[in-house]
Motif scaffolding. Structure first.
Motif, PDB file in Angstrom:
ATOM      1  N   THR A  88      18.239  10.360  22.263  1.00  0.00           N
ATOM      2  CA  THR A  88      19.520   9.835  21.791  1.00  0.00           C
ATOM      3  C   THR A  88      20.140   8.932  22.851  1.00  0.00           C
ATOM      4  N   ASP A  89      19.795   9.148  24.116  1.00  0.00           N
ATOM      5  CA  ASP A  89      20.293   8.340  25.230  1.00  0.00           C
ATOM      6  C   ASP A  89      19.117   7.597  25.852  1.00  0.00           C
ATOM      7  N   ARG A  90      18.973   6.331  25.511  1.00  0.00           N
ATOM      8  CA  ARG A  90      17.823   5.548  25.977  1.00  0.00           C
ATOM      9  C   ARG A  90      17.856   5.261  27.482  1.00  0.00           C
TER      10      ARG A  90
ATOM     11  N   GLY B 188      15.194  19.102  21.117  1.00  0.00           N
ATOM     12  CA  GLY B 188      15.074  17.731  21.600  1.00  0.00           C
ATOM     13  C   GLY B 188      14.717  17.652  23.067  1.00  0.00           C
TER      14      GLY B 188
END
Length: 307
Positions: free
Chosen positions: A228-230, A207
């Motif tokens: 996963t963390d915008r 990722g």
């Protein structure tokens, strides 16, 4: 009278012309510079088409093109300290850089190191400073993986190099024709086009930890899906409302002389190469702008002003 390359109304290239203009006079907080070089950026032709950014104000025609320049101080305006006639400087323009003389904002002007050419210095205030601000904004730890979309352009090339200099791994999305260039910057190249996000997943199976977007639109939305963390999603290629809907943010720009000094130091230290791919004389400013406007330029294009 000095010459400048201007646009006379909003529109296409037909609005541009090389004209004689009055030599500008520095106002409070401004520095008048005899231009030696001016960088070219996509924002230049976008402003000519009528794209107005917050804070730009009402346009007065003819308007000189160009947002960054390097040269020698001729005069300083009221309240300006730290600059004097004869100083070699670079910075953000107040009223256009494609010209023999330009006004710079003293707050976003820095002294040019002797080891830095005027041409290289002229590439830093917009692209390199934007790249630097974005990498600082993300604040990823060393060893993290950063995805840069539009990695083959001026901001993208600088972002890849600055990220690598801070210990990040980088995946760069760009056209197939820019593969060798992106890899030379130190990134893993992923071809742009349909399915690019799947190719990123294959290239970075663990990722990506952050995204620096320079494209916007569908590419920005697809890039958001890789995180996963915008909050680790930033853009310099899309409007603020577009990225905020996805949970990210526009690059927080510092716009200070300190940032210019820092990116200049990176160049002098060999950690950042402006990658000037073409230079043009002022008389060929239109041709120079076309090389950027057609979207295929690698690195930076610069106008050099003969003295």
């Amino acid at each position: 009278m000095p010459k400048a390359y201007v646009f006379t109304r909003y529109g296409g290239p037909e609005t541009e012309a090389l004209m004689e203009v009055a030599r500008p006079a520095p106002g409070p907080g401004q520095v008048l510079v005899a231009v030696r070089a001016a960088g070219i950026n996509p924002v230049d032709w976008k402003l000519r088409t009528g794209h107005v950014r917050p804070g730009d104000g009402e346009q007065v025609f003819p308007a000189v093109l160009g947002r960054e320049a390097a040269g020698v101080v001729e005069e300083v305006g009221e309240g300006v300290e730290g600059f004097a006639a004869g100083d070699e400087v670079f910075g953000n323009t107040v009223a256009g850089g494609y010209a023999e003389y330009a006004l710079l904002s003293a707050e976003v002007t820095a002294h040019k190191p002797a080891a830095l050419s005027f041409a290289s210095a002229a590439t830093l205030p917009v692209a390199a400073a934007t790249a630097y601000d974005g990498i600082r904004h993300l604040d990823l730890p060393a060893g993290a993986t950063l995805l840069v979309t539009g990695a083959g352009g001026g901001v993208g090339a600088a972002a890849v190099q600055i990220a690598r200099a801070t210990g990040l791994s980088v995946v760069g999305v760009a056209s197939e024709g820019k593969k060798d260039f992106v890899e030379a910057l130190g990134a893993v190249h992923v071809p742009s086009g349909p399915g690019w996000d799947a190719r990123v997943r294959a290239a970075a199976p663990d990722g990506v930890d952050g995204v620096y977007d320079l494209v916007g639109g569908d590419v920005l939305a697809e890039a958001a899906g890789l995180l996963t963390d915008r909050t680790r999603l930033i853009t310099a290629g899309a409007p603020v409302e577009e990225v905020e809907r996805l949970g990210g943010a526009r690059v927080a720009r510092a716009r200070t002389a300190a940032v210019l000094e820092e990116v200049a130091r990176l160049v002098v230290d060999g950690r950042l190469d402006p990658y000037i791919t073409r230079t043009f004389p002022l008389e060929q400013a239109g041709e120079a702008l076309r090389t950027v406007e057609d979207g295929h330029a690698r690195g930076k294009v610069v106008i050099e002003v003969a003295r």
